[in-house]
Design a protein around this motif. Structure first.
Motif, PDB file in Angstrom:
ATOM      1  N   LEU A 125     -17.400 -17.460   7.173  1.00 23.73           N
ATOM      2  CA  LEU A 125     -18.536 -18.011   7.921  1.00 23.73           C
ATOM      3  C   LEU A 125     -19.023 -17.026   8.992  1.00 23.73           C
ATOM      4  N   ALA A 126     -18.082 -16.399   9.699  1.00 16.76           N
ATOM      5  CA  ALA A 126     -18.472 -15.411  10.713  1.00 16.76           C
ATOM      6  C   ALA A 126     -19.142 -14.205  10.062  1.00 16.76           C
ATOM      7  N   LEU A 127     -18.625 -13.780   8.912  1.00 16.92           N
ATOM      8  CA  LEU A 127     -19.226 -12.655   8.198  1.00 16.92           C
ATOM      9  C   LEU A 127     -20.641 -12.998   7.752  1.00 16.92           C
ATOM     10  N   PHE A 128     -20.843 -14.219   7.256  1.00 16.51           N
ATOM     11  CA  PHE A 128     -22.195 -14.659   6.885  1.00 16.51           C
ATOM     12  C   PHE A 128     -23.140 -14.602   8.089  1.00 16.51           C
ATOM     13  N   CYS A 129     -22.651 -15.059   9.249  1.00 18.62           N
ATOM     14  CA  CYS A 129     -23.491 -15.038  10.450  1.00 18.62           C
ATOM     15  C   CYS A 129     -23.858 -13.607  10.845  1.00 18.62           C
ATOM     16  N   PHE A 130     -22.907 -12.676  10.745  1.00 20.15           N
ATOM     17  CA  PHE A 130     -23.194 -11.298  11.122  1.00 20.15           C
ATOM     18  C   PHE A 130     -24.121 -10.610  10.109  1.00 20.15           C
ATOM     19  N   VAL A 131     -23.985 -10.945   8.820  1.00 21.94           N
ATOM     20  CA  VAL A 131     -24.904 -10.399   7.811  1.00 21.94           C
ATOM     21  C   VAL A 131     -26.302 -10.947   8.035  1.00 21.94           C
ATOM     22  N   ALA A 132     -26.409 -12.255   8.317  1.00 24.13           N
ATOM     23  CA  ALA A 132     -27.727 -12.842   8.597  1.00 24.13           C
ATOM     24  C   ALA A 132     -28.321 -12.248   9.872  1.00 24.13           C
ATOM     25  N   TYR A 133     -27.486 -11.942  10.850  1.00 25.98           N
ATOM     26  CA  TYR A 133     -27.946 -11.283  12.077  1.00 25.98           C
ATOM     27  C   TYR A 133     -28.514  -9.901  11.756  1.00 25.98           C
ATOM     28  N   VAL A 169     -23.356 -17.537  17.161  1.00 24.84           N
ATOM     29  CA  VAL A 169     -22.520 -18.417  16.337  1.00 24.84           C
ATOM     30  C   VAL A 169     -21.369 -17.622  15.704  1.00 24.84           C
ATOM     31  N   GLY A 170     -21.651 -16.414  15.242  1.00 22.53           N
ATOM     32  CA  GLY A 170     -20.584 -15.579  14.650  1.00 22.53           C
ATOM     33  C   GLY A 170     -19.504 -15.235  15.660  1.00 22.53           C
ATOM     34  N   VAL A 171     -19.911 -14.861  16.863  1.00 25.33           N
ATOM     35  CA  VAL A 171     -18.932 -14.554  17.917  1.00 25.33           C
ATOM     36  C   VAL A 171     -18.175 -15.819  18.318  1.00 25.33           C
ATOM     37  N   GLY A 172     -18.875 -16.956  18.375  1.00 25.32           N
ATOM     38  CA  GLY A 172     -18.217 -18.222  18.698  1.00 25.32           C
ATOM     39  C   GLY A 172     -17.169 -18.608  17.672  1.00 25.32           C
ATOM     40  N   ILE A 173     -17.468 -18.412  16.389  1.00 23.14           N
ATOM     41  CA  ILE A 173     -16.493 -18.711  15.333  1.00 23.14           C
ATOM     42  C   ILE A 173     -15.268 -17.827  15.493  1.00 23.14           C
ATOM     43  N   LEU A 174     -15.468 -16.557  15.772  1.00 20.39           N
ATOM     44  CA  LEU A 174     -14.326 -15.650  15.950  1.00 20.39           C
ATOM     45  C   LEU A 174     -13.488 -16.032  17.175  1.00 20.39           C
ATOM     46  N   LEU A 175     -14.132 -16.374  18.281  1.00 24.60           N
ATOM     47  CA  LEU A 175     -13.393 -16.751  19.490  1.00 24.60           C
ATOM     48  C   LEU A 175     -12.598 -18.043  19.282  1.00 24.60           C
ATOM     49  N   VAL A 176     -13.222 -19.045  18.667  1.00 23.11           N
ATOM     50  CA  VAL A 176     -12.511 -20.299  18.397  1.00 23.11           C
ATOM     51  C   VAL A 176     -11.356 -20.063  17.436  1.00 23.11           C
ATOM     52  N   SER A 177     -11.543 -19.192  16.463  1.00 19.67           N
ATOM     53  CA  SER A 177     -10.476 -18.871  15.523  1.00 19.67           C
ATOM     54  C   SER A 177      -9.299 -18.200  16.219  1.00 19.67           C
ATOM     55  N   ILE A 178      -9.577 -17.307  17.151  1.00 16.97           N
ATOM     56  CA  ILE A 178      -8.501 -16.639  17.891  1.00 16.97           C
ATOM     57  C   ILE A 178      -7.766 -17.624  18.787  1.00 16.97           C
ATOM     58  N   ILE A 179      -8.497 -18.519  19.442  1.00 19.56           N
ATOM     59  CA  ILE A 179      -7.852 -19.524  20.296  1.00 19.56           C
ATOM     60  C   ILE A 179      -6.991 -20.462  19.467  1.00 19.56           C
TER      61      ILE A 179
END
Length: 107
Positions: free
Chosen positions: A26-34, A50-60
Motif C-alpha cells: 500500500l505504501a509503495l502504491f502511494c509513492f508510485v502514485a505520488y 498517506v504513504g509516509v503515514g502507512i510506514l510510520l504506523v507500520s513501524i510503531i
C-alpha cells in the motif's frame, strides 16, 4: 506473581509477515502514485502523506505488544493490551504428571 516464571512469550501486533507485506505494498502504491501524478499537486501531496503515514504506523505497530503469555508452576496468565486497562485472565494448570513421571519418559 510471587511464583517463578517458567515461560514468558510476547506477541506483537505488527510482526505478521502477511500484513507487513500488505502495508508495504500500500505504501509503495502511494509513492508510485505520488511520482506519476505530476498535474495535481494537492493529490500528489496527499499520496505522499498517506504513504509516509502507512510506514510510520507500520513501524510503531512492530513494537506494540498485543498479548503476553506467562506460565508459572501452577498458573498460566494471558494478558491482553487491547482493553482499556491491561486485563489479565488466569488459567489453572493441572499437574497430571509429577516431576518424576516426566523424567521417566525423558530418560
Amino acid at each position: 506473581m510471587d511464583e517463578q516464571i517458567l515461560f514468558q512469550e510476547k506477541q506483537y501486533l505488527g510482526r505478521d509477515w502477511t500484513w507487513i507485506s500488505v502495508r508495504l505494498i500500500l505504501a509503495l502504491f502511494c509513492f508510485v502514485a505520488y511520482y506519476i501524478n505530476w498535474e495535481h499537486v494537492v493529490s500528489q501531496q496527499l499520496f505522499f502523506i498517506v504513504g509516509v503515514g502507512i510506514l510510520l504506523v507500520s513501524i510503531i505497530m512492530l513494537y506494540m505488544v498485543s498479548y503476553r503469555t506467562t506460565v508459572t508452576k501452577t498458573q498460566c496468565y494471558f494478558k491482553w493490551s487491547m482493553d482499556n486497562e491491561f486485563s489479565e485472565n488466569r488459567l489453572k494448570l493441572y499437574q497430571a504428571y509429577r516431576k518424576e513421571e516426566i523424567l521417566q519418559f525423558l530418560f
